[in-house]
Design an enzyme around this catalytic site. Structure first.
Site, PDB file in Angstrom:
ATOM      1  N   HIS A 133       0.873  -1.144   0.028  1.00  8.99           N
ATOM      2  CA  HIS A 133       0.344  -0.161  -0.037  1.00  8.99           C
ATOM      3  C   HIS A 133       0.797   1.475  -0.121  1.00  8.99           C
ATOM      4  CE1 HIS A 133      -3.107  -3.151   2.518  1.00  8.99           C
ATOM      5  NE2 HIS A 133      -3.402  -2.141   1.211  1.00  8.99           N
ATOM      6  N   LYS A 172     -17.953  -6.910   7.177  1.00 16.56           N
ATOM      7  CA  LYS A 172     -17.060  -7.746   6.958  1.00 16.56           C
ATOM      8  C   LYS A 172     -16.284  -7.400   8.213  1.00 16.56           C
ATOM      9  CE  LYS A 172     -13.546  -6.736   3.761  1.00 16.56           C
ATOM     10  NZ  LYS A 172     -12.578  -6.211   2.440  1.00 16.56           N
ATOM     11  N   ARG A 215      -2.246  -5.784  -8.802  1.00 14.88           N
ATOM     12  CA  ARG A 215      -1.125  -7.239  -8.271  1.00 14.88           C
ATOM     13  C   ARG A 215      -1.331  -8.194  -9.253  1.00 14.88           C
ATOM     14  NH1 ARG A 215      -2.746  -8.096  -2.121  1.00 14.88           N
ATOM     15  NH2 ARG A 215      -4.991  -7.674  -3.541  1.00 14.88           N
ATOM     16  N   SER A 238      -2.770  -7.532   2.715  1.00 14.09           N
ATOM     17  CA  SER A 238      -2.890  -7.819   4.394  1.00 14.09           C
ATOM     18  C   SER A 238      -3.219  -9.396   4.381  1.00 14.09           C
ATOM     19  CB  SER A 238      -4.265  -6.714   4.852  1.00 14.09           C
ATOM     20  OG  SER A 238      -3.786  -5.303   4.208  1.00 14.09           O
TER      21      SER A 238
HETATM   22  P1  ADP Z   1      -9.856  -4.022  -0.366  1.00 14.02           P
HETATM   23  O1  ADP Z   1     -10.196  -5.079   0.252  1.00 14.02           O
HETATM   24  O2  ADP Z   1     -10.595  -3.286  -0.755  1.00 14.02           O
HETATM   25  O3  ADP Z   1      -9.049  -5.216  -1.083  1.00 14.02           O
HETATM   26  P2  ADP Z   1      -7.460  -3.442   1.002  1.00 14.02           P
HETATM   27  O4  ADP Z   1      -6.704  -3.097   2.559  1.00 14.02           O
HETATM   28  O5  ADP Z   1      -6.511  -5.250   0.774  1.00 14.02           O
HETATM   29  O6  ADP Z   1      -8.552  -3.287   0.410  1.00 14.02           O
HETATM   30  O7  ADP Z   1      -6.641  -3.305  -0.287  1.00 14.02           O
HETATM   31  C1  ADP Z   1      -6.589  -1.651  -1.053  1.00 14.02           C
HETATM   32  C2  ADP Z   1      -6.252  -1.559  -2.162  1.00 14.02           C
HETATM   33  O8  ADP Z   1      -4.510  -0.930  -2.366  1.00 14.02           O
HETATM   34  C3  ADP Z   1      -6.423  -2.391  -3.523  1.00 14.02           C
HETATM   35  O9  ADP Z   1      -6.437  -1.533  -4.567  1.00 14.02           O
HETATM   36  C4  ADP Z   1      -5.686  -3.250  -4.108  1.00 14.02           C
HETATM   37  O10 ADP Z   1      -5.458  -4.307  -4.693  1.00 14.02           O
HETATM   38  C5  ADP Z   1      -3.767  -2.788  -3.558  1.00 14.02           C
HETATM   39  N1  ADP Z   1      -2.967  -3.150  -2.981  1.00 14.02           N
HETATM   40  C6  ADP Z   1      -2.969  -4.295  -1.497  1.00 14.02           C
HETATM   41  N2  ADP Z   1      -1.897  -4.750  -2.162  1.00 14.02           N
HETATM   42  C7  ADP Z   1      -1.479  -4.068  -2.966  1.00 14.02           C
HETATM   43  C8  ADP Z   1      -0.302  -4.649  -3.136  1.00 14.02           C
HETATM   44  N3  ADP Z   1       1.217  -5.523  -2.650  1.00 14.02           N
HETATM   45  N4  ADP Z   1       0.997  -3.988  -4.442  1.00 14.02           N
HETATM   46  C9  ADP Z   1       0.006  -3.094  -5.069  1.00 14.02           C
HETATM   47  N5  ADP Z   1      -1.304  -2.546  -4.479  1.00 14.02           N
HETATM   48  C10 ADP Z   1      -2.073  -3.268  -3.373  1.00 14.02           C
END
Ligand code: ADP
Length: 163
Positions: free
Chosen positions: A17, A41, A90, A128
């Protein structure tokens, strides 16, 4: 003023992130990192904790704001005057999911545009979900989270008895 919202669960924020935020900052005047609160959720870390960690990681960065919102992301964008959403990609399954959401947001959000940044290779394996599994399994998540959080996360884990 070009304002973007980076929406997500950030449960917890990872180095993936942080890299997306760093690369997006030159594109916008203001970036609002918005934690979407969905009562259906369940999350490992509560909203207050996730907000606190985001604030810690981005403290001192004037053009980054931390917020939370309920209901539709597109409505939150309208409220804060953002014409852009930011998302990271990703892999192909991220793409398939994001494409539909982006098209929906464009309609619901009155031409709200989503800007996608492709994950850099060194971060594309980080999620995450993986970080939560490591923490719940008693492992060390520090290779996957920003350095400002190494100690806070460790302290949280010890206090809350994950280990
Ligand atoms: P959500 O539950 O909305 O997917 P996340 O917190 O998991 O929320 O992710 C938020 C954003 O960050 C999403 O667009 C996700 O694809 C992106 N993201 C998460 N991990 C990575 C990573 N390692 N590299 C690039 N983008 C990421």
């Amino acid at each position: 003023m070009k304002i973007a919202v980076f929406p997500g669960s950030f449960d917890p924020i990872t180095s993936g992130h942080v890299d997306i935020v760093a690369r997006a900052l030159p594109l916008f005047d203001k970036l609002i990192i918005g934690i979407g609160v969905n009562s259906q959720k369940s999350t490992l870390f509560d909203l207050e904790q996730r907000m606190q960690w985001l604030s810690e990681v981005f403290k001192g960065q004037e053009n980054v704001e931390i917020a939370s919102f309920e209901n539709l992301t597109a409505h939150f964008c309208r409220k804060v005057g953002a014409r852009y959403l930011l998302r990271g990609l990703r892999n192909a399954s991220d793409f398939d999911y994001e494409k539909t959401i982006s098209q929906l947001n464009s309609i619901v959000g009155d031409n709200l545009d989503t800007v996608f940044l492709i994950s850099r290779p060194q971060f594309s394996h980080i999620s995450s979900t993986i970080v939560r599994e490591i923490i719940k399994g008693g492992g060390d998540a520090s290779p996957f989270i920003p350095s400002a959080l190494h100690i806070p996360v460790q302290t949280y884990v010890e206090r809350n008895g994950f280990q």
